[in-house]
Design an enzyme around this catalytic site. Structure first.
Site, short mmCIF file in Angstrom:
data_model
loop_
_atom_site.label_atom_id
_atom_site.label_comp_id
_atom_site.label_asym_id
_atom_site.label_seq_id
_atom_site.Cartn_x
_atom_site.Cartn_y
_atom_site.Cartn_z
N ASP A 37 -41.80 -39.45 10.40
CA ASP A 37 -41.31 -39.29 8.89
C ASP A 37 -40.18 -40.01 8.62
O ASP A 37 -39.39 -40.46 9.71
CB ASP A 37 -40.83 -37.73 9.08
CG ASP A 37 -40.83 -37.23 7.77
OD1 ASP A 37 -41.15 -37.71 6.71
OD2 ASP A 37 -39.69 -36.41 7.63
N GLY A 38 -39.80 -40.30 7.34
CA GLY A 38 -38.76 -41.22 6.90
C GLY A 38 -39.08 -42.35 6.33
O GLY A 38 -38.25 -43.09 5.85
N ARG A 50 -41.90 -47.87 -1.43
CA ARG A 50 -42.00 -47.14 -0.51
C ARG A 50 -42.97 -47.87 0.61
O ARG A 50 -42.93 -47.54 1.65
CB ARG A 50 -42.80 -45.90 -0.93
CG ARG A 50 -41.75 -44.93 -1.81
CD ARG A 50 -42.61 -43.62 -2.28
NE ARG A 50 -43.12 -43.02 -1.20
CZ ARG A 50 -42.44 -41.98 -0.57
NH1 ARG A 50 -41.15 -41.78 -0.58
NH2 ARG A 50 -43.04 -41.16 0.52
N SER A 82 -51.39 -36.84 6.62
CA SER A 82 -51.75 -35.35 6.56
C SER A 82 -52.55 -34.92 5.35
O SER A 82 -52.81 -35.71 4.44
CB SER A 82 -50.55 -34.52 6.32
OG SER A 82 -49.83 -34.73 5.36
N ASN A 85 -50.90 -35.15 2.19
CA ASN A 85 -50.20 -36.46 1.84
C ASN A 85 -51.19 -36.80 0.54
O ASN A 85 -51.01 -37.89 -0.16
CB ASN A 85 -50.62 -37.72 2.81
CG ASN A 85 -49.32 -37.38 3.80
OD1 ASN A 85 -49.13 -37.72 5.14
ND2 ASN A 85 -48.22 -36.88 3.34
N ARG A 88 -49.97 -37.30 -2.97
CA ARG A 88 -49.03 -38.30 -3.30
C ARG A 88 -49.60 -39.19 -4.43
O ARG A 88 -51.03 -39.30 -4.63
CB ARG A 88 -48.62 -39.39 -1.93
CG ARG A 88 -47.89 -38.51 -1.00
CD ARG A 88 -47.41 -39.50 -0.03
NE ARG A 88 -46.64 -38.59 0.79
CZ ARG A 88 -46.02 -39.23 1.99
NH1 ARG A 88 -46.06 -40.59 2.29
NH2 ARG A 88 -45.23 -38.44 2.76
N ILE A 212 -42.34 -28.24 11.27
CA ILE A 212 -43.51 -28.81 11.99
C ILE A 212 -44.36 -29.37 11.25
O ILE A 212 -45.33 -30.27 11.50
CB ILE A 212 -44.19 -27.69 12.69
CG1 ILE A 212 -43.44 -26.77 13.77
CG2 ILE A 212 -45.58 -28.06 13.45
CD1 ILE A 212 -42.52 -27.85 14.63
#
EC number: 2.5.1.-
Length: 270
Positions: A37-38, A50, A82, A85, A88, A212
């Protein structure tokens, strides 16, 4: 020897020393899972799109996979994409899929040479055709490798996986293949995407988020959790080593007390 060569040699020597110390100091997790993540925040802080964070994140994957194989980790599961996702922006999703294709093409041969087997879990059929093709070719090429399994969670969610398992069990009960009374933890696990893979010993989450995120919900019942503020594109093997050191300091009791664990020899760290 040039200064640059000397620095590389010293770095490799230091890294091998750290790995040997980790192997002596306690148990190396058999299975490590990572919520990467991040990436977006990493790029935003630098005024970059991004996708720049996702590209840099590939370097982190490469370094962590290599370090895990060298340490003797047998399974490494990475939460790459995921089911959530898919919500998005389409532009970002398209870019991620292209990056996944390029990464599979560029890294598969290296995985194969290093005896690493590539696997994938999740709703693979929902991925674009070209991604599925590259993924299948990479898995076919590496299917007989034994050193380590690199398991990519793609279009994956823990709830989806559990529901799919329930559906398959219900079908097999209806067909008479299994009886309701036979359903237990072991049987249920055999219907999951991760069938045949031991549950994670250690789950690492980067970026400091304390959740989680629908990842391996069944499998992490007794997994040790490690949260770091480090954003995934900055995560390298030194951060992995820190997580393993922290893991080695813990006592895994699996619902029992310390004395029982020591008596049964269930905890390599006890």
């Amino acid at each position: 020897m040039s200064d640059s060569s000397s620095k590389v040699s010293l770095k490799l020597s230091t890294d091998r020393k750290i790995q040997e110390e980790l192997k002596r100091s306690g148990e190396i997790p058999t299975h490590i899972a990572i919520i990467m993540d991040g990436n977006g925040r990493w790029a935003k802080r630098r005024g970059l799109p991004r996708v720049a964070g996702h590209r840099e994140g590939v370097k982190s994957v490469r370094d962590v996979v290599e370090a895990c194989a060298q340490l003797g980790v047998k399974y490494l599961t990475l939460f790459a994409f995921s089911t959530e996702n898919w919500r998005r922006p389409k532009e970002e999703i398209d870019t991620l899929m292209k990056l996944l294709i390029r990464t599979l093409r560029s890294e598969t041969e290296k995985l194969h040479k290093n005896d690493i087997k590539l696997m994938a879990i999740g709703d693979i059929d929902s991925l674009p055709k070209e991604v599925r093709q590259e993924l299948r070719e990479a898995m076919e090429k590496t299917k007989n490798n034994k050193r380590m399994v690199l398991n990519l969670a793609l279009s994956y969610s823990g709830r989806w996986e559990i529901i799919e398992a329930v559906k398959e069990i219900a079908k097999d009960v209806k067909r008479g293949k299994i009886k309701v009374e036979e359903i237990d933890d072991k049987l249920f696990s055999s219907y999951l995407n991760t069938a045949g893979i031991p549950d994670p010993d250690l789950l690492i989450r980067t970026s400091g988020e304390l959740r989680i995120s629908n990842f391996l919900l069944w499998q992490i019942a007794y997994t040790e959790l490690y949260i770091t503020d480090c954003l995934w594109p900055d995560f390298r093997r030194k951060h992995l080593y820190e997580a393993i050191r922290d893991y080695q300091r813990r006592e895994r009791r699996f619902g029992m007390i310390s004395e029982q664990i020591k008596k049964k020899g269930l905890n390599g760290n006890a």
